[in-house]
Structures are given as C-alpha cells and as structure tokens.
Scaffold this active site. Structure first.
Site: not given
Ligand SMILES: [Zn+2]
Length: 247
Positions: A37, A125, A196
């Site tokens: 992002r 993850h 983040s």
C-alpha cells in the site's frame, strides 16, 4: 520532529524489555522491496485485467487464475532475488540484543529480520523462501523455479495446484507464529508499529493492552488512538534511534 524522537528514546530507556515491535512492508522498502500500500505500493499498479493484488494473493485465485498469480509472484515477490536488511532491520536486531525490545512481530514475508540477526521474530504471515512451495494435494515440496515451470503438480498425474507456504487471503493464520507473537507481545508497556498502514487486521491482537507508538511515513487510521505518532521516513528514525540507543 526531534522532540518526538527524543521522547521515543526516553521511552526505550525507561521500559527495558517491556516494548515489542510490529513491522509492516514499509520497513523493507529501503531494501528495495515494494510495499503493498501507500504511494508507490503494488496496490496502485494499473493492471489491464483489473485483478486486484488482494485477489491475486488469495487461495481462490490460485485455483481460478493460476497463470496470473504466477506472473504476480514473478513480478513482485520473487524469493530468489537477493535482498539485504536495511538500517531498520539492523536497529531492531540490536535493540533486541540490548534488551530494549522483547522481539518483532512482522507482517513481512521477506525474512529480513531473521537475516539481520533478530532472534525473537514471529512472521505471522509466514516466510516466502525459494524452496517454500508445495502441492496442495499430495504435499510434495517444490521450489519457486519448479512453480514457474508448472503451476499444477505433475507427479503421478496428481494435478493438485502448487502454492507458496505463506498465509494468503482466505487462509487461517498458523498456530506457531501466533503463539510466538503472543509471547513477544506478552506484558509489554508499549508496542511500536513501524512501516505498517495497519489496514491488515492480523496484527490487531498484538496491539492490545500496550500504549501504541506509530512510526510510518504517512498517517494511519490508528493515529488518533496512539500515544505517539512519528510520520517520518523510517531510515531517518532508525538512524536516530541507533545513534542514541545502541551507538
Ligand atoms: Zn501433487
């Protein structure tokens, strides 16, 4: 800015071993890994087929769009490209060695925290490695190179689809990194979130009960709940912390 950085240095010095760190893609940008992002993120790429990265990183896409998924990994997530930790990874390893932090919980799959010497790392993850692919049907392991040559398993007519051993959209998180993350978050007074955008909810459980400190190059939705927000380039912040905490 300097006031905020000095405040952060003081917090580190006064809270030995009761601070944990959560990192996102922004931490690896200085290692030439593109964030998902943000301004130059993968998510902003225009694609002719209009397939979204969230979709290409899903379990469903492996079944319905295997060739597009393969190309996406090749273009954006090739685990065979050699990458090196940057100053933020190195700082975090040193903060752990000097007992300033309990460990790092990362959303990143690039293994750069481990490579820079951090010992207490939870990659919630998973980690994408060159040999970290497997057949979903017969569980045979494959390399990234194998995967580029065959998206379906060709062993004895298996035809299962091959996938990376990381957490994709549609997957459950794995127990081991979650347990590790709770251990790292433990009884922290502070949680420092670095790089983040905090849009992925998998890290939220590890932000509870601790005062929130956010270091990111752009605002996040959690800024108004944070004890301290530093909107600055991570390399600048890491350099300052390194000089004032670990020399
Ligand atoms: Zn198979």
């Amino acid at each position: 800015m300097k006031n905020k950085l000095d405040k952060l240095v003081k917090i580190f010095k006064a809270n030995e071993n009761t601070i944990h760190v959560i990192t996102g893609a922004g931490v690896s940008v200085a290692s030439n890994i593109r964030a998902f992002r943000g301004e130059n993120g993968i998510y902003n790429d225009e694609r002719e087929d209009n397939l979204q990265p969230e979709f290409l990183l899903s379990v469903e896409a492996l079944k319905t769009h295997p060739m597009e998924v393969k190309q996406f990994y090749k273009d954006n997530l090739d685990p065979t490209i050699r990458i090196e930790p940057n100053i933020t990874h190195i700082l975090l390893a040193q903060l752990e060695q000097n007992n300033f932090i309990t460990g790092v919980i990362t959303q990143n799959i690039d293994e750069l925290h481990q490579k820079s010497g951090s010992k207490n790392v939870s990659a919630i993850h998973g980690t994408l490695t060159p040999d970290g692919f497997y057949c979903t049907k017969c569980k045979t392991q494959f390399t990234f190179e194998d995967y580029l040559n065959q998206v379906y398993c060709e062993i004895k007519g298996c035809k299962g689809y091959i996938r990376p051993n990381i957490v994709l959209y549609g997957d459950c998180l794995q127990d081991e990194p979650i347990e590790k993350a709770f251990e790292i978050a433990g009884a922290s007074n502070y949680v420092v979130v670095m790089g983040s955008s905090l849009l992925v909810s998998t890290v939220y459980p590890f932000m509870n009960y601790a005062e929130l400190i956010i270091i990111n190059n752009e605002p996040t939705y959690f800024d108004n709940q944070a004890y301290l927000v530093i909107n600055e380039d991570l390399s600048v912040v890491s350099k300052y912390l390194k000089e004032h905490l670990v020399g």
